[in-house]
Design an enzyme around this catalytic site. Sequence first.
Site, PDB file in Angstrom:
ATOM      1  N   CYS A 114       0.818  -1.229   0.000  1.00 15.76           N
ATOM      2  CA  CYS A 114       0.000   0.000   0.000  1.00 15.76           C
ATOM      3  C   CYS A 114       0.847   1.272   0.000  1.00 15.76           C
ATOM      4  O   CYS A 114       0.345   2.352  -0.318  1.00 15.76           O
ATOM      5  CB  CYS A 114      -0.943   0.006   1.187  1.00 15.76           C
ATOM      6  N   HIS A 252      -3.165   7.401   2.723  1.00 11.73           N
ATOM      7  CA  HIS A 252      -3.592   6.098   2.211  1.00 11.73           C
ATOM      8  C   HIS A 252      -4.989   5.796   2.768  1.00 11.73           C
ATOM      9  O   HIS A 252      -5.233   5.950   3.960  1.00 11.73           O
ATOM     10  CB  HIS A 252      -2.582   5.039   2.653  1.00 11.73           C
ATOM     11  N   ASN A 282     -10.028   0.121   0.252  1.00  8.55           N
ATOM     12  CA  ASN A 282      -8.568   0.212   0.203  1.00  8.55           C
ATOM     13  C   ASN A 282      -8.081  -0.348  -1.138  1.00  8.55           C
ATOM     14  O   ASN A 282      -8.184  -1.548  -1.376  1.00  8.55           O
ATOM     15  CB  ASN A 282      -8.000  -0.587   1.384  1.00  8.55           C
TER      16      ASN A 282
HETATM   17  O1  UT7 Z   1      -3.362  -1.006   3.749  1.00  3.64           O
HETATM   18  C1  UT7 Z   1      -3.116  -1.739   4.906  1.00  3.64           C
HETATM   19  C2  UT7 Z   1      -4.169  -2.777   5.034  1.00  3.64           C
HETATM   20  N1  UT7 Z   1      -4.714  -3.042   6.307  1.00  3.64           N
HETATM   21  C3  UT7 Z   1      -5.342  -2.185   7.097  1.00  3.64           C
HETATM   22  O2  UT7 Z   1      -5.388  -1.012   6.928  1.00  3.64           O
HETATM   23  C4  UT7 Z   1      -6.071  -2.770   8.261  1.00  3.64           C
HETATM   24  C5  UT7 Z   1      -5.984  -1.981   9.518  1.00  3.64           C
HETATM   25  N2  UT7 Z   1      -6.944  -2.510  10.479  1.00  3.64           N
HETATM   26  C6  UT7 Z   1      -8.252  -2.197  10.444  1.00  3.64           C
HETATM   27  O3  UT7 Z   1      -8.686  -1.429   9.609  1.00  3.64           O
HETATM   28  C7  UT7 Z   1      -9.154  -2.787  11.514  1.00  3.64           C
HETATM   29  O4  UT7 Z   1      -8.368  -3.466  12.466  1.00  3.64           O
HETATM   30  C8  UT7 Z   1     -10.205  -3.764  10.904  1.00  3.64           C
HETATM   31  C9  UT7 Z   1     -11.251  -2.984  10.126  1.00  3.64           C
HETATM   32  C10 UT7 Z   1      -9.557  -4.798  10.032  1.00  3.64           C
HETATM   33  C11 UT7 Z   1     -10.940  -4.477  12.031  1.00  3.64           C
HETATM   34  O5  UT7 Z   1     -11.562  -3.545  12.897  1.00  3.64           O
HETATM   35  P1  UT7 Z   1     -11.390  -3.686  14.472  1.00  3.64           P
HETATM   36  O6  UT7 Z   1     -12.165  -2.621  15.091  1.00  3.64           O
HETATM   37  O7  UT7 Z   1      -9.916  -3.732  14.752  1.00  3.64           O
HETATM   38  O8  UT7 Z   1     -12.111  -5.057  14.746  1.00  3.64           O
HETATM   39  P2  UT7 Z   1     -11.513  -6.420  15.352  1.00  3.64           P
HETATM   40  O9  UT7 Z   1     -10.553  -7.041  14.389  1.00  3.64           O
HETATM   41  O10 UT7 Z   1     -11.047  -6.147  16.754  1.00  3.64           O
HETATM   42  O11 UT7 Z   1     -12.808  -7.300  15.389  1.00  3.64           O
HETATM   43  C12 UT7 Z   1     -13.913  -6.943  16.218  1.00  3.64           C
HETATM   44  C13 UT7 Z   1     -15.022  -7.967  15.987  1.00  3.64           C
HETATM   45  C14 UT7 Z   1     -14.557  -9.414  16.057  1.00  3.64           C
HETATM   46  O12 UT7 Z   1     -15.557 -10.163  16.702  1.00  3.64           O
HETATM   47  P3  UT7 Z   1     -15.416 -10.575  18.244  1.00  3.64           P
HETATM   48  O13 UT7 Z   1     -14.159 -11.372  18.323  1.00  3.64           O
HETATM   49  O14 UT7 Z   1     -15.326  -9.277  19.001  1.00  3.64           O
HETATM   50  O15 UT7 Z   1     -16.667 -11.346  18.507  1.00  3.64           O
HETATM   51  C15 UT7 Z   1     -14.508  -9.832  14.608  1.00  3.64           C
HETATM   52  O16 UT7 Z   1     -14.695 -11.207  14.433  1.00  3.64           O
HETATM   53  O17 UT7 Z   1     -15.588  -7.789  14.678  1.00  3.64           O
HETATM   54  C16 UT7 Z   1     -15.643  -9.059  14.015  1.00  3.64           C
HETATM   55  N3  UT7 Z   1     -15.534  -8.824  12.585  1.00  3.64           N
HETATM   56  C17 UT7 Z   1     -16.598  -8.592  11.806  1.00  3.64           C
HETATM   57  N4  UT7 Z   1     -17.900  -8.530  12.086  1.00  3.64           N
HETATM   58  C18 UT7 Z   1     -18.744  -8.250  11.063  1.00  3.64           C
HETATM   59  C19 UT7 Z   1     -14.400  -8.777  11.825  1.00  3.64           C
HETATM   60  N5  UT7 Z   1     -14.731  -8.539  10.543  1.00  3.64           N
HETATM   61  C20 UT7 Z   1     -16.097  -8.405  10.508  1.00  3.64           C
HETATM   62  C21 UT7 Z   1     -17.006  -8.136   9.485  1.00  3.64           C
HETATM   63  N6  UT7 Z   1     -18.317  -8.069   9.801  1.00  3.64           N
HETATM   64  N7  UT7 Z   1     -16.621  -7.923   8.204  1.00  3.64           N
END
Ligand code: UT7
Length: 325
Positions: A114, A252, A282
Site C-alpha cells: 500500500c 492512504h 482500500n
Molecule cells: O493497507 C493496509 C491494510 N490493512 C489495514 O489497513 C487494516 C488496519 N486494520 C483495520 O482497519 C481494523 O483493524 C479492521 C477494520 C480490520 C478491524 O476492525 P477492528 O475494530 O480492529 O475489529 P476487530 O478485528 O477487533 O474485530 C472486532 C469484531 C470481532 O468479533 P469478536 O471477536 O469481538 O466477537 C470480529 O470477528 O468484529 C468481528 N468482525 C466482523 N464482524 C462483522 C471482523 N470482521 C467483521 C465483518 N463483519 N466484516
Amino acid sequence: MSVISRIIGTGSFVPKKFVTNHDLELMVETSEEWITTRTGIRERRICVNESTSEIASKAGRAALEAAGVSPQEIDLVIVATVTPDMSFPSTACFVQSELGIKAGAAAFDVSAACSGFLFALDCADRYVKSGGFSKALVIGVDVFSRLIDWTDRATCVLFGDGAGAVVLSAETGARGILSSHVHSDGSHWNMLYARGHVETNPFEKEEPKEAHLVMQGNDTFKFAVRTMGAAITETLEASGLKTEDIALLIPHQANIRIINAMRERLKLEDDRVFTNIEKYGNTSAGSIPLAFDEAVREGRLKENDIVLFVAFGGGLTWASSAIRW
Ligand code: UT7
C-alpha cells in the site's frame, strides 16, 4: 539552478463493477452497519475480466492527456503494484507497450504494497533529479480482488481495485516534490502478507500454504497510526513546513478511523484531509494517486498549495512526501 520534479498531470481509473456492503452481506456474515462504522467503506470497485496492466494503462493515459504530454516524450515508467499480471515482464513494460511509450525508455515495477505509489514516486523523483530523465510516468495500481479470500469477512470487506497515475517533469521552478521519505521494517512481514500461488519443483515436498492475503488487523491499525504520524512530522521538518502550511493531506485510504485518528493528532480540519474511502475501499498502491487525481479534478488545489501524501502497508513499509502544487 537545481532540478525539481513537478507533477504536471494526474489520472485515474476504476473498474465499472461496484460491490456494496449489502452485496457482501449476502456473501459473508457481516453487516452494512459493521463495515461503515468500523471502516468508513460503503462500496468498492472490482475488476471483471480486466487486468492490472489494463487499468494501469487507462490511468496512465488519463494522466498523459491531463499533462498534455505524448507517450513519445516519456523516458521513465514506474508502476507500483503487488498484483502484477505476470511474474515477468513487469506491469510497467505492459503499460509501455499499451500506451505506445517509446522503445528504450526505462520501465520497471516497484513492490511496497500500500506504500508502493510513494516508493515509486520517490524513485522517479531521484531519477529525474539526477539527470537523464525529463518526463516520467508513475502509476500506483492493485487488483486485490484476486488476492483476497472472499469467504473471510475480516479482510474481504476492506479492499477494492483501482489505479492512479501522475506525470513528472524535470523543471527548475519552486513547484514540485519538496521532500520524500521511504521506510521499511521487514521484521514485521507477517503482520500483512499474501504468498500468492506458490509452485514447488520436483525436488521439494511442500504442504500447500495459504495463498490469500493474511492480516493482523488490530496490530496493522496501531502500526498505521504510529508510523503515519511520524512520517508526516519527518516530511514537514525536512521541507521546512508546519502543520498549518498543509493545504491538503492525502493519506492512504485504508480505514476512516485511522485517517480520523491522524487528523485529530495533527489538529487538521475536515476539509484539509481528502478521503474517498467510502467509494473505493482500500485500493492498495492505487489509493493515493486515485485520491490525488479526484482532488485535482474536483478543483481542491490551487497553484502553490502544499500537499502531503502519507502511506503505510505490507512489508512493513511506510512513506510520505510533500509537494508544492
Ligand atoms: O493497507 C493496509 C491494510 N490493512 C489495514 O489497513 C487494516 C488496519 N486494520 C483495520 O482497519 C481494523 O483493524 C479492521 C477494520 C480490520 C478491524 O476492525 P477492528 O475494530 O480492529 O475489529 P476487530 O478485528 O477487533 O474485530 C472486532 C469484531 C470481532 O468479533 P469478536 O471477536 O469481538 O466477537 C470480529 O470477528 O468484529 C468481528 N468482525 C466482523 N464482524 C462483522 C471482523 N470482521 C467483521 C465483518 N463483519 N466484516
